[in-house]
Design an enzyme around this catalytic site. Structure first.
Site, PDB file in Angstrom:
ATOM      1  N   SER A  94       0.823  -1.204   0.000  1.00  0.00           N
ATOM      2  CA  SER A  94       0.000   0.000   0.000  1.00  0.00           C
ATOM      3  C   SER A  94       0.864   1.263   0.000  1.00  0.00           C
ATOM      4  O   SER A  94       0.503   2.279  -0.597  1.00  0.00           O
ATOM      5  CB  SER A  94      -0.930   0.002   1.225  1.00  0.00           C
ATOM      6  OG  SER A  94      -1.851  -1.069   1.159  1.00  0.00           O
ATOM      7  N   GLU A 154      -4.827  -3.677  -6.535  1.00  0.00           N
ATOM      8  CA  GLU A 154      -5.148  -2.341  -7.059  1.00  0.00           C
ATOM      9  C   GLU A 154      -5.531  -1.358  -5.953  1.00  0.00           C
ATOM     10  O   GLU A 154      -6.270  -0.402  -6.190  1.00  0.00           O
ATOM     11  CB  GLU A 154      -6.285  -2.413  -8.101  1.00  0.00           C
ATOM     12  CG  GLU A 154      -5.992  -3.266  -9.297  1.00  0.00           C
ATOM     13  CD  GLU A 154      -4.858  -2.724 -10.142  1.00  0.00           C
ATOM     14  OE1 GLU A 154      -4.686  -1.489 -10.201  1.00  0.00           O
ATOM     15  OE2 GLU A 154      -4.124  -3.543 -10.715  1.00  0.00           O
ATOM     16  N   SER A 185      -9.209  -2.057   0.272  1.00  0.00           N
ATOM     17  CA  SER A 185     -10.403  -1.283   0.637  1.00  0.00           C
ATOM     18  C   SER A 185     -10.031  -0.147   1.588  1.00  0.00           C
ATOM     19  O   SER A 185     -10.603   0.953   1.523  1.00  0.00           O
ATOM     20  CB  SER A 185     -11.452  -2.189   1.281  1.00  0.00           C
ATOM     21  OG  SER A 185     -11.990  -3.090   0.337  1.00  0.00           O
TER      22      SER A 185
END
Length: 386
Positions: free
Chosen positions: A131, A366, A369
């Site tokens: 991330s 991608e 959440s």
């Protein structure tokens, strides 16, 4: 507010839906069991996708791509995703980042990918940089007319089939708001480049046959003319691709959820307990009602966001909302589908089990959440905190 698709878009959806049913779905169970797509099957799918005009539909027409707008691309992604990524990846969508190619790079990388002669992979993620992409540790040091790369990547999808990788490495640092930041550069690195090693990564439960790989760079020498974009401006070429990619992931999630609903509806109509179809009981019918409502909401959000991309008005937060909501809806719908099927829903003969497994990755790749919520909330608060 016109929600009507054009005649061309309707025809496109029908054609892709037929292609998936005829050329991809028949192979899904065997690929899932073998956890492998043979080179022969991969070539077959690629060839038929090229013949059908579906290959590189995401790339501009002026370079030989399909030239489709984002809304049409989202409609195609929705249909392709009704089968595992292990198969529909061969209906290739080259990384849009390749539009940054210049000079000889156009003939060496961009055009061959559009024509189906080469395959790319996107190498950004590292063991300590998921991330937090700014935490990447792969370094590229200038040495005359070359850069020397050292470091590693992991979770690199499809690298086993790729002819080259788009590799991100730190080439410098700079100060921003009192903090040190990495200046990142993207490189085009051919598969056979000395010093680069590719090996199969850990086995994933989602999308069996669609493998992730680890990449290692040990004094890997890459010519300076393989820099994609500008030195130190790697994020400039990456961010646009990543943001648009989240909308396409949302479309993928809508398609998977719709498939889960379709098979659940058929099961609810055919399966009988206590002398009548289980779909006549509210315990099942209300689940179906919730599933279709959630899917419709996710679809409208996704297609509207794709439309906004075409208008040039989409924000990062809006792309995040589409990806967040659609992936969360898919998780709920897939879980309810298993519940409707009962014990059969967990058997590997049943497509619901595959959809359920495949759905879980969508809330991770991608951008998780949690990252999407961060992007959305940051966009909401930024005007008020200046």
């Amino acid at each position: 507010m016109n929600f009507q698709l054009t005649q061309e878009q309707d025809m496109l959806v029908d054609a892709v839906r037929s292609f998936v049913a005829k050329e991809l779905l028949p192979h899904e169970e065997a690929v899932d069991r073998a956890d492998e797509v043979s080179p022969e099957l991969a070539a077959q799918i690629r060839g038929k996708a090229i013949a059908a005009g579906f290959y590189a539909f995401n790339m501009p027409e002026e370079v030989g791509g399909g030239g489709l707008d984002y809304l049409s691309q989202a409609l195609i992604e929705r249909e392709l995703s009704k089968v595992s990524w292990a198969l529909h990846v061969f209906v290739a969508r080259p990384s849009k980042i390749l539009m940054a190619c210049t000079g000889e790079q156009i003939n060496d990388y961009l055009l061959p990918c559009i024509q189906g002669e080469k395959i790319d992979c996107f190498a950004l993620t590292e063991p300590g940089a998921g991330s937090d992409a700014n935490a990447i540790k792969t370094r590229a040091v200038r040495d005359g007319d070359d850069f020397i790369l050292n470091g590693s990547k992991h979770f690199i999808s499809h690298a086993g089939h790729a002819d080259f990788a788009i590799v991100f490495a730190v080439t410098d640092t700079y100060e921003h708001n009192g903090k040190q930041r990495n200046a990142v550069t993207s490189f085009l690195v051919d598969r056979d480049t000395p010093g680069m090693t590719i090996r199969r990564g850990p086995k994933c439960v989602s999308n069996r046959g669609y493998h992730t790989f680890e990449m290692f760079f040990d004094d890997c020498r890459v010519p300076a003319n393989k820099v994609l974009g500008e030195v130190g401006k790697g994020w400039d070429v990456a961010n646009a691709w990543l943001t648009a990619g989240r909308v396409m992931v949302a479309a993928n999630c809508v398609g998977q959820a719709q498939r889960a609903l379709d098979v659940s509806l058929q099961w609810a109509a055919d399966r009988k307990q206590f002398g009548q179809p289980i779909g006549t009981y509210q315990g099942i019918s209300f689940k179906l009602a919730d599933m279709v409502t959630q899917i419709r909401a996710a679809e409208l959000l996704t297609l509207h966001t794709a439309w906004k991309m075409d208008q040039g008005t989409m924000t990062d937060g809006e792309a995040g909302m589409a990806k967040l909501f659609a992936s969360e809806v898919l998780g709920k719908v897939a879980d309810e589908a298993v519940q409707i099927f009962g014990g059969m829903g967990l058997m590997d003969e049943c497509p619901v089990e595959r959809i359920w497994r495949n759905a879980r990755i969508e809330r991770v790749w991608e951008g998780t959440s949690e990252i999407q919520r961060h992007i959305i909330s940051r966009e909401l608060l930024r005007p008020l905190l200046r």
